[in-house]
Design a protein around this motif. Structure first.
Motif, PDB file in Angstrom:
ATOM      1  N   TYR B   4       1.063  -1.506  -0.129  1.00  0.00           N
ATOM      2  CA  TYR B   4      -0.237  -0.431   0.163  1.00  0.00           C
ATOM      3  C   TYR B   4       0.780   1.626  -0.085  1.00  0.00           C
ATOM      4  CZ  TYR B   4      -4.566  -2.749   1.273  1.00  0.00           C
ATOM      5  OH  TYR B   4      -5.186  -4.025   1.079  1.00  0.00           O
ATOM      6  N   PHE B   5       0.300   2.430  -0.463  1.00  0.00           N
ATOM      7  CA  PHE B   5       1.118   3.385  -0.664  1.00  0.00           C
ATOM      8  C   PHE B   5       0.578   4.533  -1.377  1.00  0.00           C
ATOM      9  CE2 PHE B   5       2.248   4.486  -5.018  1.00  0.00           C
ATOM     10  CZ  PHE B   5       1.626   3.142  -5.826  1.00  0.00           C
ATOM     11  N   ASP B   6       1.122   5.703  -1.236  1.00  0.00           N
ATOM     12  CA  ASP B   6       0.152   6.688  -1.261  1.00  0.00           C
ATOM     13  C   ASP B   6       2.093   7.504  -2.348  1.00  0.00           C
ATOM     14  OD1 ASP B   6      -0.219   9.313  -1.495  1.00  0.00           O
ATOM     15  OD2 ASP B   6      -1.186   9.371  -0.306  1.00  0.00           O
ATOM     16  N   GLU B  27       1.955  -6.573  -5.628  1.00  0.00           N
ATOM     17  CA  GLU B  27       1.015  -5.484  -6.398  1.00  0.00           C
ATOM     18  C   GLU B  27       0.622  -4.496  -5.624  1.00  0.00           C
ATOM     19  OE1 GLU B  27      -3.940  -6.314  -5.522  1.00  0.00           O
ATOM     20  OE2 GLU B  27      -3.368  -8.561  -4.823  1.00  0.00           O
ATOM     21  N   LEU B  28       0.004  -3.506  -5.985  1.00  0.00           N
ATOM     22  CA  LEU B  28       0.158  -1.778  -6.138  1.00  0.00           C
ATOM     23  C   LEU B  28      -1.486  -1.304  -5.478  1.00  0.00           C
ATOM     24  CD1 LEU B  28       2.022  -0.145  -9.067  1.00  0.00           C
ATOM     25  CD2 LEU B  28       3.361  -1.166  -6.865  1.00  0.00           C
ATOM     26  N   ARG B  29      -1.359  -1.307  -4.449  1.00  0.00           N
ATOM     27  CA  ARG B  29      -2.565  -0.732  -3.912  1.00  0.00           C
ATOM     28  C   ARG B  29      -2.121   0.404  -3.712  1.00  0.00           C
ATOM     29  NH1 ARG B  29      -5.725  -6.008  -1.268  1.00  0.00           N
ATOM     30  NH2 ARG B  29      -5.369  -6.705  -2.971  1.00  0.00           N
ATOM     31  N   HIS B  30      -3.365   1.239  -2.967  1.00  0.00           N
ATOM     32  CA  HIS B  30      -3.064   2.519  -2.983  1.00  0.00           C
ATOM     33  C   HIS B  30      -3.616   3.133  -1.402  1.00  0.00           C
ATOM     34  CE1 HIS B  30      -1.117   3.808  -6.456  1.00  0.00           C
ATOM     35  NE2 HIS B  30      -2.429   3.751  -7.599  1.00  0.00           N
ATOM     36  N   PRO B 152       5.140   3.421   3.332  1.00  0.00           N
ATOM     37  CA  PRO B 152       4.182   1.540   2.461  1.00  0.00           C
ATOM     38  C   PRO B 152       3.929   0.976   3.750  1.00  0.00           C
ATOM     39  CG  PRO B 152       6.936   1.895   2.795  1.00  0.00           C
ATOM     40  CD  PRO B 152       6.647   3.196   3.304  1.00  0.00           C
ATOM     41  N   THR B 153       3.204   0.603   3.480  1.00  0.00           N
ATOM     42  CA  THR B 153       2.418  -0.946   4.229  1.00  0.00           C
ATOM     43  C   THR B 153       2.895  -2.367   3.214  1.00  0.00           C
ATOM     44  OG1 THR B 153       1.130   0.729   6.194  1.00  0.00           O
ATOM     45  CG2 THR B 153       0.275  -1.821   5.339  1.00  0.00           C
ATOM     46  N   PHE B 154       3.716  -2.856   3.068  1.00  0.00           N
ATOM     47  CA  PHE B 154       3.460  -3.959   3.508  1.00  0.00           C
ATOM     48  C   PHE B 154       2.497  -5.596   3.108  1.00  0.00           C
ATOM     49  CE2 PHE B 154       6.964  -1.844   2.131  1.00  0.00           C
ATOM     50  CZ  PHE B 154       7.830  -1.942   0.591  1.00  0.00           C
ATOM     51  N   VAL B 155       2.354  -6.380   2.644  1.00  0.00           N
ATOM     52  CA  VAL B 155       1.398  -7.566   3.493  1.00  0.00           C
ATOM     53  C   VAL B 155       1.962  -9.015   2.317  1.00  0.00           C
ATOM     54  CG1 VAL B 155      -0.919  -8.475   3.807  1.00  0.00           C
ATOM     55  CG2 VAL B 155      -0.357  -5.798   3.084  1.00  0.00           C
ATOM     56  N   LEU B 156       3.275  -9.751   3.251  1.00  0.00           N
ATOM     57  CA  LEU B 156       3.717 -10.598   2.849  1.00  0.00           C
ATOM     58  C   LEU B 156       2.284 -11.363   3.029  1.00  0.00           C
ATOM     59  CD1 LEU B 156       6.279 -10.937   5.724  1.00  0.00           C
ATOM     60  CD2 LEU B 156       5.549  -9.612   3.789  1.00  0.00           C
ATOM     61  N   ASP B 157       3.122 -12.469   1.950  1.00  0.00           N
ATOM     62  CA  ASP B 157       1.617 -13.819   1.803  1.00  0.00           C
ATOM     63  C   ASP B 157       1.449 -14.312   2.715  1.00  0.00           C
ATOM     64  OD1 ASP B 157       2.622 -13.356  -1.017  1.00  0.00           O
ATOM     65  OD2 ASP B 157       4.226 -14.669  -1.136  1.00  0.00           O
ATOM     66  N   SER B 158       2.234 -14.399   3.632  1.00  0.00           N
ATOM     67  CA  SER B 158       1.149 -14.693   5.682  1.00  0.00           C
ATOM     68  C   SER B 158      -0.110 -14.104   6.082  1.00  0.00           C
ATOM     69  CB  SER B 158       2.567 -14.572   6.655  1.00  0.00           C
ATOM     70  OG  SER B 158       2.816 -13.125   6.771  1.00  0.00           O
ATOM     71  N   GLY B 159       0.176 -12.671   5.120  1.00  0.00           N
ATOM     72  CA  GLY B 159      -0.580 -11.932   6.300  1.00  0.00           C
ATOM     73  C   GLY B 159      -0.499 -11.040   6.883  1.00  0.00           C
TER      74      GLY B 159
END
Lengths: 200, 200
Positions: B4-6, B27-30, B152-159
């Motif tokens: 997640y980014f801005d 995967e990019l998300r805002h 940035p907030t990263f979300v790993l595949d583990s959740g």
């Protein structure tokens, strides 16, 4: 190493348990959540409302309990740094593991018993309220100067400092070492990591 | 992995550079800082003021610039995930390394040029403003649901997910790997580390 902590804070309890598991002997200093979050202290680094100047009997229960616990810990520490650490650990366990009340003199005394303090000396030191308040005020001023905002905040010998919030107490010295190594890796990273924080 | 980014956020810029150095393809998300910090949104998880519904011409400059940048990134991503990542990286560099203005259409177009996009298609996709706004709204809703508060907030595949704020861009892939390992170690620690944060 220094650790800033508040007896009100369960994360600070875990921080003291972590140091204990590791056999570390941090210098104990107090940070007050009540003072830090007080509406009269919008500037964290220049508080005007100071816990060390408040009443031990008048005011919200968590405020008077917090002040009484801090002063008791300062009295315990007059029997030596190790006595101070042991006392703080026992008072934390009474509060957070056994859910006893910091505001009760009997609970603060029970911590002294469990820590093996000289109880007569503890009571005598407690009577020097002005001296204990002055010691507490020095801790809280140092915390404000550093910008401490939560507990536990550890200060490494390198000067690197950070709040460390974790919710699962390590079950072994090995787990404790792994947690501490991770914390140190964050603080000493060349990337100058400022914050890692899970969304809630 | 998701990030997640801005575009407004220099820490998010470093986050995208980190992924790029590592060869990761998140995967990019805002997430919108303007929306997240908006006074009409006291409950982070249930925003009522939504950036995706705001004007592109009326309002504070950073708000309209932020919205325009998000929509441009969504248009770029219609040329593929990799195109979307390359576009976002170049727009971030224009903003944070070269101090160009996100609010200028020419800057958003320059990022498309540098990313090697099909410019005619980029302009055509940009014209589907309603569709782009709907895509942005989905990202911002997902961010709100997760409780994202910064980028940035990263979300790993583990959740496991966390905000990662660092101020020194790794100079090599090796340094980048070290930083990422440290971040992963925090997120996967058995102690369930919630926060490590330096006082300021």
């Amino acid at each position: 190493m220094i650790v800033y902590f508040d007896f009100l804070c369960p994360y600070a309890w875990r921080g003291l348990e972590l140091s204990n598991l590791l056999g570390d002997r941090p210098e104990l200093r107090h940070f007050s959540l009540v003072q830090g979050n007080h509406p009269e202290n919008p500037d964290r680094k220049n508080p005007t409302w100071k816990l060390a100047e408040q009443s031990l009997t008048e005011g919200p229960g968590h405020q008077t309990a917090s002040l009484a616990a801090f002063l008791a810990a300062k009295a315990a520490a007059r029997q030596g740094d190790e006595a101070g650490r042991t006392y703080a650990l026992h008072l934390m366990r009474l509060r957070h593991a056994e859910k006893r009340e910091l505001g009760e003199a009997e609970v603060r005394l029970e911590a002294a018993r469990r820590a093996g303090l000289d109880l007569a000396r503890f009571e005598a030191d407690l009577a020097d309220e002005a001296g204990l308040r002055a010691e507490l005020a020095r801790d809280l001023d140092a915390a404000a100067q550093l910008g401490v905002f939560g507990t536990p905040t550890f200060v490494l010998d390198s000067g690197d400092a950070a709040y460390l919030r974790f919710s699962e107490l390590p079950g072994s010295e090995e787990d404790a070492r792994r947690l501490w190594s991770t914390y140190e890796a964050v603080l000493t990273s060349g990337a100058r990591i400022e914050t890692i924080k899970r969304p809630r």
